[in-house]
Design a protein around this motif. Structure first.
Motif, PDB file in Angstrom:
ATOM      1  N   GLU A  79       1.635  42.705 -44.862  1.00  0.00           N
ATOM      2  CA  GLU A  79       2.696  42.632 -43.851  1.00  0.00           C
ATOM      3  C   GLU A  79       2.854  41.192 -43.366  1.00  0.00           C
ATOM      4  OE1 GLU A  79       3.815  44.484 -39.468  1.00  0.00           O
ATOM      5  OE2 GLU A  79       2.058  45.209 -40.540  1.00  0.00           O
ATOM      6  N   SER A  96      -2.975  46.437 -45.886  1.00  0.00           N
ATOM      7  CA  SER A  96      -1.610  46.637 -45.374  1.00  0.00           C
ATOM      8  C   SER A  96      -1.240  45.552 -44.373  1.00  0.00           C
ATOM      9  CB  SER A  96      -1.489  48.009 -44.704  1.00  0.00           C
ATOM     10  OG  SER A  96      -1.634  49.035 -45.645  1.00  0.00           O
ATOM     11  N   ALA A  97      -2.154  45.227 -43.466  1.00  0.00           N
ATOM     12  CA  ALA A  97      -1.886  44.177 -42.484  1.00  0.00           C
ATOM     13  C   ALA A  97      -1.727  42.825 -43.158  1.00  0.00           C
ATOM     14  CB  ALA A  97      -3.033  44.128 -41.463  1.00  0.00           C
ATOM     15  N   GLY A 135      -7.832  49.883 -46.654  1.00  0.00           N
ATOM     16  CA  GLY A 135      -6.389  50.117 -46.742  1.00  0.00           C
ATOM     17  C   GLY A 135      -5.640  49.536 -45.562  1.00  0.00           C
ATOM     18  N   THR A 136      -6.182  49.692 -44.369  1.00  0.00           N
ATOM     19  CA  THR A 136      -5.552  49.132 -43.173  1.00  0.00           C
ATOM     20  C   THR A 136      -5.522  47.608 -43.239  1.00  0.00           C
ATOM     21  OG1 THR A 136      -6.367  51.018 -41.892  1.00  0.00           O
ATOM     22  CG2 THR A 136      -5.655  49.088 -40.645  1.00  0.00           C
ATOM     23  N   GLY A 137      -6.630  47.014 -43.675  1.00  0.00           N
ATOM     24  CA  GLY A 137      -6.706  45.551 -43.776  1.00  0.00           C
ATOM     25  C   GLY A 137      -5.727  45.001 -44.812  1.00  0.00           C
ATOM     26  N   GLU A 170     -10.529  53.696 -45.695  1.00  0.00           N
ATOM     27  CA  GLU A 170      -9.520  53.640 -44.629  1.00  0.00           C
ATOM     28  C   GLU A 170      -9.421  52.227 -44.052  1.00  0.00           C
ATOM     29  OE1 GLU A 170      -8.550  55.832 -40.355  1.00  0.00           O
ATOM     30  OE2 GLU A 170     -10.305  56.422 -41.521  1.00  0.00           O
ATOM     31  N   LYS A 171     -10.557  51.600 -43.782  1.00  0.00           N
ATOM     32  CA  LYS A 171     -10.554  50.243 -43.230  1.00  0.00           C
ATOM     33  C   LYS A 171      -9.989  49.244 -44.227  1.00  0.00           C
ATOM     34  CE  LYS A 171     -14.378  51.038 -40.083  1.00  0.00           C
ATOM     35  NZ  LYS A 171     -15.788  50.768 -39.783  1.00  0.00           N
TER      36      LYS A 171
END
Length: 117
Positions: free
Chosen positions: A101, A97-98, A93-95, A90-91
């Motif tokens: 972006e 994605s950011a 994937g979030t990193g 999860e971490k």
């Protein structure tokens, strides 16, 4: 990956039922060999109908009811198991994605400044 897991689950389920049926057949063979019904020889699984229309089942001498299954489901829902790989994924994937972006915003701003000026 999902297909592989489903195949493995299916194979394990078939093998489990095969073992239970084999144990039941061995029990029947023991009864035939003795020539009389010995109450100490229990079957692998036994299904009976009660007088009030419910069905009782026992697997390897332990009674299984829908109430037991509901209790186990509630216990599983109450227990919040911490999965290390899930939290790391999860971490990560979030990193990622950011990061993408920010990269896309930077590229968009650069293209906008080239076309606008």
């Amino acid at each position: 990956m999902a297909k592989f897991m489903m195949k493995c689950f299916f194979i394990v389920t078939v093998l489990l039922f095969g073992v239970l049926i084999g144990m039941q057949q061995a029990n029947e063979g023991m009864k035939k060999m003795r020539g009389y019904d010995d109450p100490s020889l229990q079957g692998a699984f036994h299904i009976t109908d009660t007088s009030n229309g419910e069905v009782e089942a026992s697997v390897l001498g332990r009674k299984v009811t829908s109430h037991d299954l509901e209790e186990k489901q509630q216990q599983l829902e109450e227990v919040e198991a911490f999965n290390l790989f899930s939290s790391i994924g999860e971490k990560l994937g979030t990193g990622i994605s950011a990061l993408f972006e920010k990269i896309l915003v930077t590229i968009g701003n650069a293209i906008g400044s080239i076309l606008g000026g």
